[in-house]
Design an enzyme around this catalytic site. Structure first.
Site, PDB file in Angstrom:
ATOM      1  N   CYS A 243      -1.486   6.374   9.416  1.00 54.26           N
ATOM      2  CA  CYS A 243       0.189   5.916   9.847  1.00 54.26           C
ATOM      3  C   CYS A 243      -0.780   4.663  10.711  1.00 54.26           C
ATOM      4  O   CYS A 243      -1.203   4.727  12.129  1.00 54.26           O
ATOM      5  CB  CYS A 243       0.307   7.039  10.440  1.00 54.26           C
TER       6      CYS A 243
ATOM      7  N   CYS B 287       0.595  -1.132  15.534  1.00 52.48           N
ATOM      8  CA  CYS B 287       0.934  -1.023  14.104  1.00 52.48           C
ATOM      9  C   CYS B 287       0.552  -2.789  13.069  1.00 52.48           C
ATOM     10  O   CYS B 287       0.330  -3.710  14.071  1.00 52.48           O
ATOM     11  CB  CYS B 287       2.319  -1.577  13.596  1.00 52.48           C
TER      12      CYS B 287
ATOM     13  N   CYS C 195       3.717   8.950   0.910  1.00 56.36           N
ATOM     14  CA  CYS C 195       3.905   7.485   2.229  1.00 56.36           C
ATOM     15  C   CYS C 195       4.306   6.377   0.962  1.00 56.36           C
ATOM     16  O   CYS C 195       3.417   5.746   0.582  1.00 56.36           O
ATOM     17  CB  CYS C 195       2.823   7.803   2.807  1.00 56.36           C
TER      18      CYS C 195
ATOM     19  N   CYS D  46       6.417  -6.511   7.744  1.00 56.68           N
ATOM     20  CA  CYS D  46       7.303  -5.795   8.328  1.00 56.68           C
ATOM     21  C   CYS D  46       7.511  -6.641   9.586  1.00 56.68           C
ATOM     22  O   CYS D  46       6.681  -6.963   9.837  1.00 56.68           O
ATOM     23  CB  CYS D  46       6.891  -4.400   8.860  1.00 56.68           C
TER      24      CYS D  46
ATOM     25  N   CYS E  89       5.473  -4.138  15.591  1.00 60.03           N
ATOM     26  CA  CYS E  89       5.537  -3.019  16.576  1.00 60.03           C
ATOM     27  C   CYS E  89       3.901  -3.165  17.317  1.00 60.03           C
ATOM     28  O   CYS E  89       2.611  -3.291  16.425  1.00 60.03           O
ATOM     29  CB  CYS E  89       5.261  -1.753  16.539  1.00 60.03           C
TER      30      CYS E  89
ATOM     31  N   GLU F 131       0.990  -0.992  -0.477  1.00 61.10           N
ATOM     32  CA  GLU F 131       0.350  -0.324   0.379  1.00 61.10           C
ATOM     33  C   GLU F 131       0.969   1.205   0.222  1.00 61.10           C
ATOM     34  O   GLU F 131       1.956   1.431   0.419  1.00 61.10           O
ATOM     35  CB  GLU F 131      -0.789   0.162   1.552  1.00 61.10           C
TER      36      GLU F 131
HETATM   37  S1  SF4 Z   1       5.169   0.953  13.066  1.00 64.19           S
HETATM   38 FE1  SF4 Z   1       4.623  -1.200  11.701  1.00 64.19          FE
HETATM   39  S2  SF4 Z   1       5.842  -1.047   9.769  1.00 64.19           S
HETATM   40 FE2  SF4 Z   1       6.277   0.649  11.127  1.00 64.19          FE
HETATM   41  S3  SF4 Z   1       8.719  -0.907  12.104  1.00 64.19           S
HETATM   42 FE3  SF4 Z   1       6.563  -1.530  13.309  1.00 64.19          FE
HETATM   43  S4  SF4 Z   1       5.434  -2.739  12.738  1.00 64.19           S
HETATM   44 FE4  SF4 Z   1       7.096  -2.108  10.651  1.00 64.19          FE
END
Ligand code: SF4
Length: 355
Positions: free
Chosen positions: A335, A119, A105, A112, A116, A92
């Site tokens: 975000c 996220c 962006c 990933c 986190c 995306e």
């Molecule tokens: S916020 Fe999401 S995309 Fe960014 S480093 Fe952490 S897990 Fe990865």
């Protein structure tokens, strides 16, 4: 085998590659001029190349390594592009209109690995790194969409899916293409790379390209940051801030600290006071991002009053602070929301296949 994309090469690299195929040296500049200045994305329409050269390019090269599957439009004008890779992954890219800017962006990885806890992308795990051509193509697709609305992309932020510094080789190559005056033509000052804190790679980024740095801080104690950003267990806050102090930036440039505010987790007055102490002595600005909730999120968005109080304390402590308006949260383009699963909430304004 998929054809090689011209978007992964700087002008000099494409010149060498095309010269080896019998093209005149100046043809590389012509091809990149069509793509980046004229928004002509089809070799057959590049009318100042000879017909047999256009055919040869179409046989051996491609422009888009990514296929545009859909564009989702948010109420605030934000557009989220869903793009498919040649091996079937979905990524995306978000196009954000702001006053006189048009920011894209971009994603640097499929998914990933950093997980986190707030996220949506982190839940996907890591698919693979994106190639330089796939990163540049996100800007080309976004530029194509922006042009349909009479606008130009002016800024690029590496804040989409993935951790850019864990794919640094391809991110650097993409940036070199994007800042090449005869290719992307973007000023490096208009490119921001965001990291969750991959400390060993930060100096390498700053030494290689003079782009702006954003650091996803999100907490003021290691205890809380360990929960939110597990990478903190390897590179705790003090180590991360020391790397920021050493980051090669000019005297005028500030490092942005992104701080996602989560209700009752990191939004207290004591957090704001600690944050002032942490960034003291750094040329810093703090972007407060009230959490964008998404399906399955365990955390809550803070109350508006808590966000205002936090911002006021920072400002009182002489820290430059902005509160980021959430852009595109109705289409899960904000975000921390990329890759969120609730596709049924989305209605594409453009569903197409474009290479
Ligand atoms: S916020 Fe999401 S995309 Fe960014 S480093 Fe952490 S897990 Fe990865």
């Amino acid at each position: 085998m998929k054809p090689k994309s011209v978007l992964g090469s700087s002008t000099a690299e494409l010149r060498d590659a095309l010269s080896a195929q019998g093209f005149e040296a100046y043809r590389a500049e012509q091809v990149l001029h069509w793509i980046f200045r004229r928004n002509v994305l089809d070799f057959s329409a590049m009318s100042n190349l000879r017909l047999e050269q256009r055919r040869q390019l179409a046989a051996e090269w491609c422009v888009h390594p990514l296929e545009r599957a859909a564009v989702f439009g948010g109420e605030d004008g934000t557009q989220k592009l869903q793009l498919l890779t040649h091996d079937g992954a979905s990524i995306e890219t978000v196009l954000i209109p702001e006053d006189r800017r048009y920011t894209v962006c971009v994603s640097s990885q499929v998914g990933c690995s950093l997980d986190c806890s707030f996220c949506a992308t982190g839940r996907l795990g890591l698919g693979r790194n994106l190639g330089a051509d796939e990163i540049v193509d996100q800007v080309v697709h976004a530029q194509d969409v922006a042009h349909t609305m009479g606008n130009d992309v002016s800024h690029i932020v590496f804040m989409g899916m993935g951790e850019p510094l864990l794919n640094l080789k391809n991110v650097l190559q993409a940036i070199r293409v994007l800042i090449d005056p005869k290719a992307g033509g973007f000023s490096p000052k208009r490119i921001t790379v965001s990291t969750a804190g991959v400390v060993p790679k930060m100096a390498e980024l700053g030494q290689a390209v003079p782009v702006r740095l954003a650091v996803s801080l999100h907490a003021t104690t290691d205890e809380v940051r360990n929960r939110l950003v597990p990478l903190n267990r390897r590179f705790p806050i003090a180590t991360l801030l020391e790397a920021c102090r050493r980051y090669p930036a000019s005297d005028r440039e500030r490092i942005s600290f992104e701080y996602t505010m989560i209700r009752d987790v990191n939004d207290s007055a004591a957090d704001a006071q600690r944050l002032i102490k942490l960034v003291r002595g750094l040329r810093a600005k703090v972007n407060l991002i009230p959490l964008n909730e998404h399906p399955g999120a365990n955390f809550r968005r803070p109350h508006d009053a808590a966000v205002s109080r936090f911002a006021d304390i920072l400002a009182h402590g002489r820290v430059t602070v902005t509160v980021r308006r959430s852009r595109g949260d109705d289409i899960y383009a904000a975000c921390g929301q990329l890759g969120a699963v609730a596709r049924e909430a989305e209605t594409p304004i453009e569903a197409e296949t474009r290479r």
